[in-house]
Design a protein around this motif. Structure first.
Motif, short mmCIF file in Angstrom:
data_model
loop_
_atom_site.label_atom_id
_atom_site.label_comp_id
_atom_site.label_asym_id
_atom_site.label_seq_id
_atom_site.Cartn_x
_atom_site.Cartn_y
_atom_site.Cartn_z
N LEU A 126 0.82 -1.21 0.00
CA LEU A 126 0.00 0.00 0.00
C LEU A 126 0.86 1.26 0.00
N THR A 127 1.99 1.24 0.69
CA THR A 127 2.86 2.42 0.66
C THR A 127 3.53 2.58 -0.70
N GLU A 128 3.77 1.46 -1.39
CA GLU A 128 4.28 1.54 -2.76
C GLU A 128 3.26 2.25 -3.65
N ILE A 129 1.99 1.92 -3.46
CA ILE A 129 0.93 2.57 -4.23
C ILE A 129 0.87 4.06 -3.88
N LEU A 130 1.01 4.38 -2.60
CA LEU A 130 0.98 5.80 -2.19
C LEU A 130 2.07 6.63 -2.86
N LEU A 131 3.21 6.01 -3.10
CA LEU A 131 4.29 6.75 -3.76
C LEU A 131 3.89 7.25 -5.15
N ASP A 132 2.97 6.55 -5.78
CA ASP A 132 2.51 6.93 -7.12
C ASP A 132 1.35 7.92 -7.11
N CYS A 133 0.80 8.20 -5.92
CA CYS A 133 -0.32 9.13 -5.82
C CYS A 133 0.18 10.56 -5.93
N ASN A 134 -0.56 11.39 -6.67
CA ASN A 134 -0.15 12.77 -6.88
C ASN A 134 -1.08 13.79 -6.26
N SER A 135 -2.18 13.35 -5.65
CA SER A 135 -3.13 14.30 -5.08
C SER A 135 -3.83 13.68 -3.88
N VAL A 147 -2.20 11.77 9.12
CA VAL A 147 -1.93 13.08 8.54
C VAL A 147 -2.31 13.08 7.06
N LEU A 148 -1.92 12.06 6.34
CA LEU A 148 -2.25 11.97 4.92
C LEU A 148 -3.75 11.85 4.69
N LEU A 149 -4.43 11.20 5.61
CA LEU A 149 -5.86 10.94 5.44
C LEU A 149 -6.71 12.17 5.74
N ARG A 172 0.83 20.57 -1.53
CA ARG A 172 0.99 19.45 -2.46
C ARG A 172 2.46 19.06 -2.65
N GLU A 173 3.35 20.02 -2.49
CA GLU A 173 4.77 19.74 -2.63
C GLU A 173 5.28 18.81 -1.52
N MET A 174 4.56 18.76 -0.40
CA MET A 174 4.97 17.90 0.71
C MET A 174 4.52 16.45 0.54
N LEU A 175 3.57 16.19 -0.34
CA LEU A 175 3.03 14.85 -0.52
C LEU A 175 4.11 13.80 -0.79
#
Length: 146
Positions: A30-39, A103-105, A111-114
């Motif tokens: 799931l964290t691998e998937i999060l790395l690809d999220c942009n928003s 925090v992410l949720l 957006r630069e901090m994502l």
């Protein structure tokens, strides 16, 4: 009904009572998937799922720690002294992951901090998973004390 139960009910796999290594592998994925999220709209569903899995990891770690502790013998004839729980540092990493995931949720952030937040969550999650899958030290001797 609390939030933890609401999220856990959404993921039927969590009813299978998975072991800690399997749960932490799911968290890594799931964290691998999060790395690809942009928003934020992309991260929220993944974070909800990750949150449910992290709660199960936390529960598993608490249960495991009640059974295992690292002890040290000064001399063979004296009783062992308790040093620490085997997975105490891992539980702390799990708490850090849960906090970052929260925090992410729920937070609105620049957006630069994502990528930095998801990267940090990724790194801590992978470290936690390594603790569960492979012992921290080959020199550690584990004695089970009833």
């Amino acid at each position: 009904m609390n939030t933890k139960n609401n999220f856990a009910q959404l993921y039927s796999e969590l009813t299978l009572n998975l072991d800690l290594p399997t749960l932490t592998e799911r968290c890594k994925l799931l964290t691998e998937i999060l790395l690809d999220c942009n928003s934020l709209p992309q991260t929220q569903p993944v974070c909800r799922c990750l949150g449910a899995y992290l709660e199960e990891v936390k529960t598993g770690l608490v249960e495991s720690m009640s059974d295992f502790q690292i002890v040290e013998f000064e001399e063979e004839e004296e009783p062992p002294r308790q040093k620490e729980w085997l997975l105490e540092g891992t539980e702390t990493k799990c708490d850090y992951c849960r906090a970052l995931n929260h925090v992410l949720l729920v937070s609105h952030f620049d957006r630069e901090m994502l990528p930095y937040l998801t990267g940090l969550l990724h790194d801590i999650t992978h470290s936690m998973a390594e603790d569960v899958v492979a012992p921290r030290s080959a020199e550690t001797v584990i004695h089970i004390i009833p």
